[in-house]
Design a protein around this motif. Structure first.
Motif, PDB file in Angstrom:
ATOM      1  N   ILE A 199     -24.508  -3.481  -4.975  1.00  0.00           N
ATOM      2  CA  ILE A 199     -25.066  -2.509  -4.020  1.00  0.00           C
ATOM      3  C   ILE A 199     -24.194  -1.264  -3.915  1.00  0.00           C
ATOM      4  CG2 ILE A 199     -25.599  -2.132  -1.561  1.00  0.00           C
ATOM      5  CD1 ILE A 199     -26.302  -5.198  -1.482  1.00  0.00           C
ATOM      6  N   ILE A 200     -22.881  -1.440  -3.951  1.00  0.00           N
ATOM      7  CA  ILE A 200     -21.972  -0.322  -3.660  1.00  0.00           C
ATOM      8  C   ILE A 200     -21.412   0.361  -4.903  1.00  0.00           C
ATOM      9  CG2 ILE A 200     -21.320  -1.432  -1.474  1.00  0.00           C
ATOM     10  CD1 ILE A 200     -18.604  -2.121  -2.711  1.00  0.00           C
ATOM     11  N   SER A 201     -21.808  -0.086  -6.100  1.00  0.00           N
ATOM     12  CA  SER A 201     -21.195   0.447  -7.317  1.00  0.00           C
ATOM     13  C   SER A 201     -21.530   1.913  -7.550  1.00  0.00           C
ATOM     14  CB  SER A 201     -21.625  -0.374  -8.531  1.00  0.00           C
ATOM     15  OG  SER A 201     -23.005  -0.240  -8.743  1.00  0.00           O
ATOM     16  N   ASN A 202     -20.580   2.603  -8.193  1.00  0.00           N
ATOM     17  CA  ASN A 202     -20.726   3.993  -8.627  1.00  0.00           C
ATOM     18  C   ASN A 202     -21.147   4.943  -7.513  1.00  0.00           C
ATOM     19  OD1 ASN A 202     -20.526   6.063 -10.496  1.00  0.00           O
ATOM     20  ND2 ASN A 202     -22.602   5.800 -11.271  1.00  0.00           N
ATOM     21  N   ALA A 203     -20.443   4.855  -6.380  1.00  0.00           N
ATOM     22  CA  ALA A 203     -20.645   5.830  -5.303  1.00  0.00           C
ATOM     23  C   ALA A 203     -19.730   7.034  -5.529  1.00  0.00           C
ATOM     24  CB  ALA A 203     -20.352   5.199  -3.948  1.00  0.00           C
ATOM     25  N   ASP A 204     -20.053   8.148  -4.870  1.00  0.00           N
ATOM     26  CA  ASP A 204     -19.190   9.325  -4.951  1.00  0.00           C
ATOM     27  C   ASP A 204     -17.911   9.127  -4.143  1.00  0.00           C
ATOM     28  OD1 ASP A 204     -21.021  11.623  -6.244  1.00  0.00           O
ATOM     29  OD2 ASP A 204     -22.253  10.335  -4.973  1.00  0.00           O
ATOM     30  N   SER A 205     -18.052   8.554  -2.945  1.00  0.00           N
ATOM     31  CA  SER A 205     -16.897   8.327  -2.072  1.00  0.00           C
ATOM     32  C   SER A 205     -17.016   6.968  -1.391  1.00  0.00           C
ATOM     33  CB  SER A 205     -16.796   9.414  -0.998  1.00  0.00           C
ATOM     34  OG  SER A 205     -16.569  10.681  -1.583  1.00  0.00           O
ATOM     35  N   TYR A 206     -15.861   6.367  -1.135  1.00  0.00           N
ATOM     36  CA  TYR A 206     -15.792   5.064  -0.474  1.00  0.00           C
ATOM     37  C   TYR A 206     -14.802   5.107   0.689  1.00  0.00           C
ATOM     38  CZ  TYR A 206     -17.808   2.913  -4.737  1.00  0.00           C
ATOM     39  OH  TYR A 206     -18.604   2.566  -5.804  1.00  0.00           O
ATOM     40  N   VAL A 207     -15.177   4.463   1.789  1.00  0.00           N
ATOM     41  CA  VAL A 207     -14.216   4.076   2.826  1.00  0.00           C
ATOM     42  C   VAL A 207     -14.080   2.564   2.662  1.00  0.00           C
ATOM     43  CG1 VAL A 207     -13.700   3.990   5.282  1.00  0.00           C
ATOM     44  CG2 VAL A 207     -14.943   5.960   4.331  1.00  0.00           C
ATOM     45  N   PHE A 208     -12.908   2.113   2.205  1.00  0.00           N
ATOM     46  CA  PHE A 208     -12.766   0.768   1.651  1.00  0.00           C
ATOM     47  C   PHE A 208     -11.608   0.033   2.309  1.00  0.00           C
ATOM     48  CE2 PHE A 208     -12.688  -2.350  -1.805  1.00  0.00           C
ATOM     49  CZ  PHE A 208     -13.994  -2.302  -2.299  1.00  0.00           C
ATOM     50  N   GLU A 209     -11.862  -1.184   2.722  1.00  0.00           N
ATOM     51  CA  GLU A 209     -10.828  -1.976   3.398  1.00  0.00           C
ATOM     52  C   GLU A 209      -9.639  -2.293   2.493  1.00  0.00           C
ATOM     53  OE1 GLU A 209     -10.778  -5.118   6.629  1.00  0.00           O
ATOM     54  OE2 GLU A 209     -11.509  -6.223   4.908  1.00  0.00           O
ATOM     55  N   SER A 210      -8.452  -2.039   3.038  1.00  0.00           N
ATOM     56  CA  SER A 210      -7.199  -2.449   2.387  1.00  0.00           C
ATOM     57  C   SER A 210      -6.305  -2.961   3.511  1.00  0.00           C
ATOM     58  CB  SER A 210      -6.578  -1.251   1.656  1.00  0.00           C
ATOM     59  OG  SER A 210      -5.508  -1.639   0.843  1.00  0.00           O
ATOM     60  N   ASN A 211      -6.653  -4.130   4.042  1.00  0.00           N
ATOM     61  CA  ASN A 211      -6.167  -4.548   5.355  1.00  0.00           C
ATOM     62  C   ASN A 211      -4.707  -4.963   5.409  1.00  0.00           C
ATOM     63  OD1 ASN A 211      -5.968  -7.317   7.276  1.00  0.00           O
ATOM     64  ND2 ASN A 211      -6.841  -5.513   8.274  1.00  0.00           N
ATOM     65  N   HIS A 212      -4.261  -5.785   4.461  1.00  0.00           N
ATOM     66  CA  HIS A 212      -2.926  -6.364   4.608  1.00  0.00           C
ATOM     67  C   HIS A 212      -2.208  -6.562   3.279  1.00  0.00           C
ATOM     68  CE1 HIS A 212      -5.687  -9.768   3.988  1.00  0.00           C
ATOM     69  NE2 HIS A 212      -4.677 -10.338   3.351  1.00  0.00           N
ATOM     70  N   THR A 268     -17.472   8.599  -9.260  1.00  0.00           N
ATOM     71  CA  THR A 268     -16.584   8.295  -8.124  1.00  0.00           C
ATOM     72  C   THR A 268     -15.434   9.291  -8.043  1.00  0.00           C
ATOM     73  OG1 THR A 268     -17.136   5.947  -8.292  1.00  0.00           O
ATOM     74  CG2 THR A 268     -15.160   6.527  -7.033  1.00  0.00           C
ATOM     75  N   LYS A 269     -15.290   9.926  -6.862  1.00  0.00           N
ATOM     76  CA  LYS A 269     -14.247  10.936  -6.654  1.00  0.00           C
ATOM     77  C   LYS A 269     -13.117  10.442  -5.750  1.00  0.00           C
ATOM     78  CE  LYS A 269     -16.923  13.982  -4.816  1.00  0.00           C
ATOM     79  NZ  LYS A 269     -17.479  15.213  -4.187  1.00  0.00           N
ATOM     80  N   SER A 270     -13.450   9.551  -4.799  1.00  0.00           N
ATOM     81  CA  SER A 270     -12.438   9.231  -3.791  1.00  0.00           C
ATOM     82  C   SER A 270     -12.625   7.856  -3.169  1.00  0.00           C
ATOM     83  CB  SER A 270     -12.457  10.291  -2.681  1.00  0.00           C
ATOM     84  OG  SER A 270     -13.717  10.321  -2.040  1.00  0.00           O
ATOM     85  N   PHE A 271     -11.478   7.260  -2.839  1.00  0.00           N
ATOM     86  CA  PHE A 271     -11.417   6.049  -2.017  1.00  0.00           C
ATOM     87  C   PHE A 271     -10.502   6.340  -0.836  1.00  0.00           C
ATOM     88  CE2 PHE A 271     -12.885   3.947  -5.852  1.00  0.00           C
ATOM     89  CZ  PHE A 271     -13.586   2.844  -5.401  1.00  0.00           C
ATOM     90  N   TYR A 272     -10.981   6.031   0.363  1.00  0.00           N
ATOM     91  CA  TYR A 272     -10.181   6.122   1.578  1.00  0.00           C
ATOM     92  C   TYR A 272      -9.776   4.708   1.973  1.00  0.00           C
ATOM     93  CZ  TYR A 272     -11.447  11.023   2.148  1.00  0.00           C
ATOM     94  OH  TYR A 272     -11.585  12.370   1.967  1.00  0.00           O
ATOM     95  N   LEU A 273      -8.469   4.427   1.982  1.00  0.00           N
ATOM     96  CA  LEU A 273      -7.988   3.083   2.305  1.00  0.00           C
ATOM     97  C   LEU A 273      -8.059   2.886   3.816  1.00  0.00           C
ATOM     98  CD1 LEU A 273      -4.919   2.814  -0.104  1.00  0.00           C
ATOM     99  CD2 LEU A 273      -7.324   2.218  -0.511  1.00  0.00           C
ATOM    100  N   ALA A 274      -8.834   1.887   4.250  1.00  0.00           N
ATOM    101  CA  ALA A 274      -9.200   1.777   5.665  1.00  0.00           C
ATOM    102  C   ALA A 274      -8.827   0.433   6.264  1.00  0.00           C
ATOM    103  CB  ALA A 274     -10.702   2.020   5.822  1.00  0.00           C
ATOM    104  N   GLN A 299      -9.198   9.500 -12.639  1.00  0.00           N
ATOM    105  CA  GLN A 299     -10.585   9.066 -12.410  1.00  0.00           C
ATOM    106  C   GLN A 299     -11.031   9.371 -10.988  1.00  0.00           C
ATOM    107  OE1 GLN A 299     -11.599   5.142 -13.803  1.00  0.00           O
ATOM    108  NE2 GLN A 299     -13.509   5.090 -12.655  1.00  0.00           N
ATOM    109  N   PHE A 300     -10.173   9.049 -10.017  1.00  0.00           N
ATOM    110  CA  PHE A 300     -10.490   9.347  -8.612  1.00  0.00           C
ATOM    111  C   PHE A 300      -9.197   9.449  -7.824  1.00  0.00           C
ATOM    112  CE2 PHE A 300     -11.118   4.709  -9.280  1.00  0.00           C
ATOM    113  CZ  PHE A 300     -10.094   4.214  -8.484  1.00  0.00           C
ATOM    114  N   SER A 301      -9.315   9.900  -6.564  1.00  0.00           N
ATOM    115  CA  SER A 301      -8.148  10.071  -5.692  1.00  0.00           C
ATOM    116  C   SER A 301      -8.143   9.013  -4.591  1.00  0.00           C
ATOM    117  CB  SER A 301      -8.172  11.465  -5.056  1.00  0.00           C
ATOM    118  OG  SER A 301      -8.114  12.455  -6.058  1.00  0.00           O
TER     119      SER A 301
END
Length: 264
Positions: free
Chosen positions: A156-169, A211-217, A247-249
């Protein structure tokens, strides 16, 4: 009209993400007090009273603390699935019936040119779900609060332009930390939260040509640090042949400071 977003707050003390497309604007979760939420909106030059509505991911307090007060004060429609509405009963106060809307899991709601897709995650809540925003060929994925990223979710989430993505611990920090074992076991479980390394492995599988960006959330205050999360994610991605900046930031999020309002 361009899709823009800001991670207003992210972490165990409260979560909220703002998304707009020039025609509509939405808040996904409001896990801080009404007053705090209004201050965060001022910081990105927006006003809560202009919102088109609120989306809820699940009933944990760090995601719904301000939902009731904002809905009542600004007469905002609130969207959540039926099980989440039941689980929120008694936690957010009364929301007028004409402001309560059901948004079923794995469905799409359209608001003009903006399509919002819901999908289930694996977390210890009634029926937790997150959202993909589609607008004029752009795709923004919001996914935190999941114990793992399943193949179904990846599809469902593959190949998005931007992600807010969990990086919890960080697993070592969590194992050595002060939390009681039952809490540690919950976080590490399939219905807990995604670690830095597991986040990076999932990111390597869902990132695509656009994909341009991942925000670690949703970084844990006790079991993670921004620099550690970024370093762990970067190292794991490099082991998969992905060089950050090519590839992305990667970007940080913060429990109290909003990210800049950014085009997807």
């Amino acid at each position: 009209m361009t899709l823009h977003f800001s991670v207003l707050a992210s972490g165990s003390t409260g979560n909220a993400i703002y998304v707009e497309n020039g025609e509509h604007s939405f808040l996904v979760d409001a896990g801080l007090s009404g007053k705090q939420m209004e201050l965060l909106f001022k910081e990105i030059g927006r006003d809560i009273k202009d919102l088109s509505g609120l989306f809820v991911t699940h009933e944990h307090s760090d995601h719904i603390k301000g939902i009731g007060i904002l809905a009542r004060k600004h007469k905002l429609p609130v969207y959540a699935n039926e099980k989440t509405w039941k689980a929120m009963d008694g936690l957010i106060g009364e929301v007028p019936v004409d402001q309560k809307f059901t948004f079923d899991m794995e469905t799409v709601k359209s608001f003009g040119s903006l399509d919002i897709e819901s999908f289930g995650v694996s977390h210890d809540a009634a029926e937790p779900m997150f959202y993909v925003f589609h607008h004029e060929g752009k795709k923004l994925v919001l996914v935190t609060d999941t114990g793992y990223v399943s193949d179904r979710m990846k599809g469902i989430i593959s190949n998005a332009d931007s992600y807010v993505f969990e990086s919890n611990h960080d697993v070592q920090m969590l194992r050595m930390g002060r939390y009681p074992w039952n809490i540690k076991r919950r976080i590490l479980s399939d219905v807990g939260h995604v670690s830095n390394e597991d986040a990076a492995l999932a990111m390597s599988e869902v990132a695509g040509d656009r994909t341009k960006s991942f925000y670690l959330a949703h970084l844990s205050l006790d079991n993670n640090m921004k620099d550690l999360a970024r370093m762990s994610v970067q190292q794991t991605l490099e082991s998969k042949g992905i060089i950050i900046g090519e590839q992305f930031s990667l970007y940080d999020t913060d429990p109290k400071i909003p990210t800049a309002l950014t085009a997807v």
